[in-house]
Design an enzyme around this catalytic site. Structure first.
Site, PDB file in Angstrom:
ATOM      1  CG  ASP A  93      -2.207   0.816   0.966  1.00 55.07           C
ATOM      2  OD1 ASP A  93      -2.196   1.660   0.041  1.00 55.07           O
ATOM      3  OD2 ASP A  93      -3.195   0.650   1.701  1.00 55.07           O
ATOM      4  CD  GLU A 112      -6.427   5.737   2.658  1.00 56.57           C
ATOM      5  OE1 GLU A 112      -5.474   5.204   3.219  1.00 56.57           O
ATOM      6  OE2 GLU A 112      -6.344   6.266   1.537  1.00 56.57           O
TER       7      GLU A 112
HETATM    8  C1  BGC Z   1      -5.125   3.105   0.435  1.00 53.56           C
HETATM    9  C2  BGC Z   1      -5.384   2.062  -0.612  1.00 53.56           C
HETATM   10  C3  BGC Z   1      -5.270   2.664  -1.980  1.00 53.56           C
HETATM   11  C4  BGC Z   1      -3.939   3.356  -2.138  1.00 53.56           C
HETATM   12  C5  BGC Z   1      -3.774   4.018  -3.480  1.00 53.56           C
HETATM   13  C6  BGC Z   1      -3.871   3.894   0.164  1.00 53.56           C
HETATM   14  O1  BGC Z   1      -3.756   4.975   1.019  1.00 53.56           O
HETATM   15  O2  BGC Z   1      -5.036   2.478   1.698  1.00 53.56           O
HETATM   16  O3  BGC Z   1      -6.659   1.493  -0.416  1.00 53.56           O
HETATM   17  O4  BGC Z   1      -5.452   1.671  -2.946  1.00 53.56           O
HETATM   18  O5  BGC Z   1      -3.807   4.340  -1.161  1.00 53.56           O
HETATM   19  O6  BGC Z   1      -4.528   5.150  -3.595  1.00 53.56           O
HETATM   20  C1  BGC Z   2      -3.389   9.886  -2.379  1.00 54.03           C
HETATM   21  C2  BGC Z   2      -4.162   8.656  -2.084  1.00 54.03           C
HETATM   22  C3  BGC Z   2      -3.433   7.880  -1.072  1.00 54.03           C
HETATM   23  C4  BGC Z   2      -3.093   8.742   0.144  1.00 54.03           C
HETATM   24  C5  BGC Z   2      -2.313   7.982   1.147  1.00 54.03           C
HETATM   25  C6  BGC Z   2      -3.114  10.667  -1.114  1.00 54.03           C
HETATM   26  O1  BGC Z   2      -2.381  11.805  -1.383  1.00 54.03           O
HETATM   27  O2  BGC Z   2      -4.102  10.687  -3.256  1.00 54.03           O
HETATM   28  O3  BGC Z   2      -4.359   7.882  -3.221  1.00 54.03           O
HETATM   29  O4  BGC Z   2      -4.180   6.786  -0.704  1.00 54.03           O
HETATM   30  O5  BGC Z   2      -2.420   9.886  -0.220  1.00 54.03           O
HETATM   31  O6  BGC Z   2      -1.894   8.787   2.211  1.00 54.03           O
END
Ligand code: BGC
Ligand code: BGC
Length: 600
Positions: free
Chosen positions: A298, A491
């Site tokens: 990830d 998230e």
């Molecule tokens: C998330 C994943 C995601 C990845 C790419 C991560 O922060 O946990 O689910 O696929 O980013 O965007």
């Molecule tokens: C990205 C996401 C990723 C996340 C993780 C963001 O800046 O756009 O895809 O999951 O960072 O921290």
């Protein structure tokens, strides 16, 4: 196949590797099976070329586009909201093809595998069809529908060239305070077992090179939904038996369905980060469960294993990570991984195993034959036909919790329906996180139909549906509809320890009630919220989850054109103190049980 053979042949000749003497290349020695193709390619690769295949960079992090060629990059991704300057399907396809050109200019011409989070539709692309988030799909209990929805998403993704979605998320969210609850199909392994293979089949088909198939990625292995307190990226404290019983069954089914990739999870299991967990990633996943695809890490998750990045890389690759979503400092990653291999800290067989897995997927899915976008698919992004499937998902996902005096279905012949609430006329709120941007955003972020517009579209006289966000002006209406709930998050930012409705939402319900009319409350949210007072106050309560762009599906059911059929994919808590509360608990007294849902 002819083109493919030529590529390998010329690669062998240029590299002078192995059996590349011209007279030896006869029909008898031509690679035939997929395995032989992979081995021939692998045998001709330098260490740098192998490491390149194991590297995934974020498109926006490329210091120079030509780095794709210079570093032999195997993969790129678009993170949430990482779109081309003009966010149209055609511009995405142009961007993809542009990157691919650099990969095809490398010595071995191995195409890039481009990944994106198409987690409820091709959700970074403006104008794409946005489906309900997985929690809503879980409420449908309809794997056939999930398969069809995933096939539509695959087609829209393929229409922009992109090869790979980081989906399905088959987390089993056990604590609704977790901000990613909506990304899972529901709180029981039963739902993941039902939906994981359906989604994988919809995305991948047989992964045999059809232009409408894309690579799926079951995520996040394993225990992401089990963290203490619903803490994002937290610690899942469970016995191995519990971990296997609750969080693994979905993976078993996804693997049986041939899922080509699996993403490791940010969380720890009993204090050990999954990304460095050799027992789970290698012994269990690849060994016992027989996973033949590749493990991708990830976003910057490898970095979390150890404060010293090279050590972190050593642990992750040794544990079984095959491709690293670096995704920013890819040059540094590449240099450090090379040193680790050259020093003998990481054996060549581990590198070969990783690259073999990645190449196998690339060959299987026909990337070598079709590295560029099939432009005939581009105009299907956001088509009426695709939106109809999303609308069906919305219809099937709605859960009716209360319906006193049969206030529902609404009558299209009503003199006046008064609508209120901040989620009544807001596409961004309907879609939630992972829409156009990473965290999502309120407002008119993309094309779609809000609940208010859908109600207006459904009645003979649109003027009979009036609206005020606060609920004022309700008196005299036949019925009130208040659409309340959450605003977008993803998230981290989505973790919430109270799960209460805002005071404005509560006031909108009360204002409508005070007008002396029957009131229907529609909750748009990514998870159960604490709604006891609203359930007592309202005459009817409908849970709409995060329905996406097709608000028409809500109107269809409210007016009774389509029946209610959704059932709760989560136990509905009475209070936040009751969380975690899950189906099968020894002590179980939720406000509404798992599986609850009224019908007309
Ligand atoms: C998330 C994943 C995601 C990845 C790419 C991560 O922060 O946990 O689910 O696929 O980013 O965007
Ligand atoms: C990205 C996401 C990723 C996340 C993780 C963001 O800046 O756009 O895809 O999951 O960072 O921290």
């Amino acid at each position: 196949m002819k083109i493919l053979w030529t590529v390998i042949l010329s690669a062998l000749l240029i590299s002078g590797a192995g059996c590349a003497k011209e007279d030896e290349v006869s029909d008898a020695t031509k690679p035939k099976t997929l395995e032989e193709q992979v081995e021939a390619m692998l045998g001709s690769m330098t260490l740098d070329e192998k490491i390149g295949q194991m590297t995934q960079a974020e498109r926006g992090a490329l210091t120079n586009v030509s780095d794709i060629k210079t570093y032999h990059l195997g993969s790129l991704l678009s993170g949430g909201g990482s779109s081309p300057a003009s966010n149209t399907a055609a511009a995405w396809a142009d961007m993809y093809d542009g990157y691919q050109t650099y990969a095809l200019a490398t010595r071995l011409k191995i195409p890039l595998l481009y990944g994106i989070d198409a987690v409820h539709g091709h959700n970074n692309v403006k104008g794409a069809t946005i489906f309900p988030h997985n929690i809503g799909l879980g409420a449908t209990r309809d794997p056939e529908l999930v398969k069809r929805a995933s096939a539509v998403i695959a087609k829209e993704v393929a229409g922009t060239g992109i090869d790979w979605t980081f989906a399905p998320c088959i987390a089993v969210p056990r604590d609704e305070r977790w901000g990613r609850t909506y990304e899972g199909f529901g709180e029981t392994p039963e739902l993941q077992v039902m939906m994981a293979p359906a989604a994988v089949e919809g995305f991948q088909g047989t992964l045999s090179g059809k232009n409408t198939e894309i690579l799926a990625c079951a995520k996040h292995f394993v225990g992401d939904g089990g963290t203490l307190g619903g803490d994002d990226q937290g610690n899942t404290i469970l016995t191995e038996e519990e971990l296997r019983a609750i969080h693994m069954p979905g993976y078993v089914e996804a693997i049986k369905q041939g899922v080509g990739s699996i993403m490791a999870s940010y969380n720890s299991w009993n204090g050990t980060k999954l990304h460095g967990h050799k027992y789970l990633l290698t012994d269990v996943l690849k060994g016992e469960l027989g996973f033949k695809g590749f493990v991708v890490s990830d976003w910057e998750a490898v970095d979390q294993i150890n404060g010293d990045y090279p050590t972190a890389i050593l642990y992750a690759i040794s544990a079984g990570v095959d491709m690293v979503m670096v995704p920013i400092r890819y040059q540094y990653f590449i240099a450090e991984l090379r040193k680790l291999v050259q020093r003998g800290d990481i054996p060549m067989y581990r590198i070969d195993d990783a690259v073999r897995r990645i190449l196998t997927v690339k060959f299987r899915m026909g990337l070598f034959e079709h590295p560029f976008t099939d432009r005939s698919l581009t105009p299907t992004v956001g088509s009426a036909e695709n939106r109809a499937v999303a609308r069906e998902c919305v219809q099937r996902s709605l859960v009716l919790l209360k319906n006193s005096n049969s206030v529902l279905p609404l009558k299209k012949s009503a003199t006046r329906i008064h609508v209120a609430g901040k989620n009544a006329d807001d596409i961004g709120n309907q879609c939630g996180g992972w829409t156009i941007s990473w965290q999502g955003q309120s407002g008119a972020i993309t094309t779609g139909t809000t609940v208010l517009q859908a109600l207006r579209n459904a009645v003979p006289n649109a003027a009979s549906v009036t609206y005020s966000v606060t609920g004022s002006g309700a008196s005299g209406a036949d019925v009130g509809v208040v659409v309340v709930g959450e605003t977008p998050y993803a998230e981290g930012a989505g973790d919430n320890s109270t799960l209460t409705l805002s005071s404005a939402d509560l006031a909108a319900v009360s204002t409508m009630k005070a007008a002396g009319i029957p009131v229907v409350v529609i909750l748009i949210s990514g998870r159960p919220m604490i709604i006891n007072s609203v359930v007592s106050e309202a005459d009817a309560v409908v849970i709409a989850w995060l329905p996406g762009t097709e608000g028409g599906g809500v109107a269809d059911v409210l007016f009774g054109d389509v029946p209610f059929s959704g059932t709760l994919p989560h136990s509905w808590p009475r209070s936040v103190q009751q969380i975690p509360i899950n189906h099968g608990d020894a002590v179980y007294d939720p406000l509404f049980p798992y599986g609850f849902g009224l019908k007309y």
